[in-house]
Design an enzyme around this catalytic site. Structure first.
Site, mmCIF file in Angstrom:
data_model
loop_
_atom_site.group_PDB
_atom_site.id
_atom_site.type_symbol
_atom_site.label_atom_id
_atom_site.label_comp_id
_atom_site.label_asym_id
_atom_site.label_seq_id
_atom_site.Cartn_x
_atom_site.Cartn_y
_atom_site.Cartn_z
ATOM 1 N N HIS A 146 18.035 32.414 44.538
ATOM 2 C CA HIS A 146 18.916 31.510 43.812
ATOM 3 C C HIS A 146 19.877 30.776 44.743
ATOM 4 C CE1 HIS A 146 17.466 32.864 39.942
ATOM 5 N NE2 HIS A 146 17.621 34.125 40.340
ATOM 6 N N CYS A 185 52.206 47.291 60.401
ATOM 7 C CA CYS A 185 53.018 47.539 61.587
ATOM 8 C C CYS A 185 53.457 49.003 61.643
ATOM 9 C CB CYS A 185 54.244 46.645 61.573
ATOM 10 S SG CYS A 185 53.895 44.912 61.221
#
Length: 607
Positions: free
Chosen positions: A502, A2
């Site tokens: 894999h 912010c």
């Protein structure tokens, strides 16, 4: 992260408060608001969404007054609604807050038990009520704040305005930055010096636990023990011009194209060109005695850490652990006595990384920081500060900070190698020569911008995209996937190319573009072999390589992107460019908000 700005001025401040918020838009936000003090009242205006909505609200309902506070909010507690937008207020107090109040639930329950009524879902509102309760009971603003601050757990930067004291603001910080600005008959508070750049160049950085009372006459600063302290007033050097887009469509595009210049600027601080030697700031420790390095970072900076691990282990033969900052402390890492802990951050304020730094400090580690903001909290707490000199980075998706981080890390790895006797003078000369070639090579890579833009339409319709690479290019694959996710909202994943078989190869079909990073060199053949496995299963391949690599393996690809032929050392800096441009142009093709992508903040100051 912010944004906060506060002004005690001599003229109407609403427009200047909004201008300050505009300078902090790059941080990311989802609502905004201001509160001015006028005629004995707190005048509050808030809106969800972009600042244009707040501007429209102010046009319909002006906020007069010569002092006030303003805020852009990135939601943590509570949805991004107008009720949850800052400033939060009671009848006596209005405040804005960066960070998070971790113990807000028991505090809220306590306040509700005394009859206090809440209008938001936020953690911040409890602070407004705690301060207001004491003011209503007759405490002065200073007394109320002094009593409330020790009750707050978490991280915060606060700017507080008081209805009965229109010429006074109070600020406080703990774990989130806050800057005091000194003007002529005016005073300011801001999240950083850049927020205050057009207002003043004279600033003081509050230290951890500080709180400050500002009036038109100046500032009174107190430490966490409530003792008066002096913090040096310095010239910030922040420039409003540095955050202009110029002729570029987006800040991100501008920052991508600034990379040849800012990498060159950064390298000038770390190499002596005439001597062809690596040159670092004065070290208070002997690199030859460092037995293990722990590198901690978040997001894009973590991928820079992955590349650095290859360099430190290859050049200096020193083992390196790398960790995502948000996980680091929670696995109870084993830190060897005499070790170096290295932290990488664009802002120097990322909460997870800063907390990890302090953990390592408590464990007796030497602290080094690679950071783009040399006045940040991490920079001030480091034993060795390694600034990146990238200049303000406004686009939420990091680009030029990443390549400058890589430049610094390469120089640092070479310095360690020299200190440990693993690199002789000729090899050091060669490393410096290669690094000094990086800006020109990055510039050559940028020369393919139009061709990358032309192929973005091939990626934009995809729901899933895969990136493949080996060695340091694996880190670049992860970074490319992150960039695409961040700004185009396309699901993307980066994989080590050898890992495809894999499991991830099950994802491959004709609807999944596969971006392959494969500069010609020692890993090229193996990467191309993995690429052929993808092609055999119908995958649509975009191959990023140099002319030699494209000549050998480019046939049959959906598209190719040619990069200059470079030494493997600087390949990560150069190959960052096409993955940045591909993400940028794909996002443009989709019409997303490139500079302020949804849900993201530039620097995350909450854990």
């Amino acid at each position: 992260m912010c944004g906060i700005i506060g002004i005690i001025g001599t003229a109407e401040v609403a427009d200047r408060l909004v201008d300050g918020l505009k300078r902090m838009e790059y941080r990311g936000y989802d609502s905004a608001g201001i509160c001015t003090l006028h005629d004995g009242k707190l005048v509050r205006r808030r809106a969800e969404g972009k600042l244009a909505h707040l501007v429209a609200e102010l046009a319909a309902h002006p906020a007069p007054g010569t002092s006030g506070i303003a805020h852009t909010r990135w939601a943590t507690h509570g949805a991004p609604t107008t009720n949850n937008a800052h400033p939060h207020a009671t009848g006596e107090v209005a405040l804005v807050h960066n960070g998070i109040i971790e113990n807000f639930r028991p505090l809220r329950a306590e306040l509700q038990g005394r009859g206090r009524v809440f209008e938001s879902e936020t953690d911040t509102e409890v602070v407004a009520h705690l301060v207001s309760e004491l003011v209503e009971a007759g405490r002065s603003p200073e007394e109320a704040v002094r009593e409330v601050l020790p009750r707050l757990r978490g991280a915060f930067a606060l700017a507080i305005a008081f209805r009965q004291h229109p010429e006074l603001l109070i600020g406080a910080r703990l774990g989130s930055p806050l800057v005091v600005g000194y003007g002529e008959g005016e005073m300011f508070l801001g999240s950083d010096a850049l927020a205050l750049a057009p207002l003043t160049q004279r600033v003081a950085y509050l230290e951890e636990g500080d709180w400050v009372v500002i009036t038109r006459e100046g500032a009174r600063i107190f430490d966490r023990d409530n003792q008066p302290v002096e913090r040096p007033i310095v010239t910030s050097g922040a420039s409003a011009a540095a955050i202009e887009k110029g002729n570029y469509r987006h800040y991100m595009q501008k920052e991508i194209f600034e990379q040849p210049v800012v990498v060159a600027q950064t390298l000038r601080s770390y190499v002596r060109q005439l001597e062809r030697r690596v040159s670092l700031p004065q070290l208070d420790f002997d690199p030859s005695e460092i037995r293990r390095i722990t590198i901690v970072a978040c997001g894009t900076s973590f991928y820079a850490a992955m590349v650095a691990k290859y360099w430190f282990e290859q050049f200096a033969r020193v083992p390196v652990d790398i960790d995502v900052a948000s996980e680091f402390r929670y696995r109870e890492p084993v830190l060897e006595p005499g070790g170096l802990s290295l932290f990488i951050s664009q802002s120097g304020e990322t909460a997870d990384t800063l907390a990890a730094l302090r953990h390592c400090r408590a464990q007796g580690q030497t602290i080094a920081v690679v950071v783009n903001v040399p006045t940040s909290s991490m920079a001030r707490e480091a034993d060795l500060l390694l600034p990146t000199h990238a200049g303000p980075e406004i686009g939420v998706a990091s680009t030029k900070a990443f390549t400058c981080q890589l430049a610094v890390l390469a120089a640092l790895a070479a310095k360690f190698a020299v200190a440990k006797g693993r690199m002789d003078r000729a090899e050091e000369n060669a490393v410096v020569d290669h690094l000094l070639q990086a800006p020109a090579a990055i510039n050559a890579a940028l020369g393919h911008d139009e061709s990358i833009a032309a192929m973005a339409h091939l990626i934009a319709p995809a729901r899933d995209v895969l990136y493949l690479g080996r060695g340091p290019d694996y880190a670049l694959a992860l970074e490319g996937a992150l960039k695409l996710k961040e700004i185009s909202y396309i699901h993307a994943e980066g994989y080590a190319a050898g890992e495809m078989k894999h499991g991830p190869i099950a994802l491959i079909d004709e609807a999944v573009p596969v971006i392959v990073l494969a500069p010609s060199g020692p890993l090229f053949e193996k990467t191309v072999s993995n690429m052929q496995e993808v092609r055999a299963r119908g995958g649509k391949i975009v191959l990023i390589s140099d002319a030699e690599g494209l000549a050998e393996a480019g046939e049959g690809c959906m598209a190719t992107i040619e990069m200059p032929k470079v030494h493997p050392l600087i390949a990560p800096l150069v190959y960052a460019v096409p993955v940045q441009l591909l993400a940028y142009h794909t996002a443009c093709a989709k019409g997303t908000d490139v500079d302020q992508p949804r849900n993201l903040a530039k620097s995350v100051t909450v854990e």
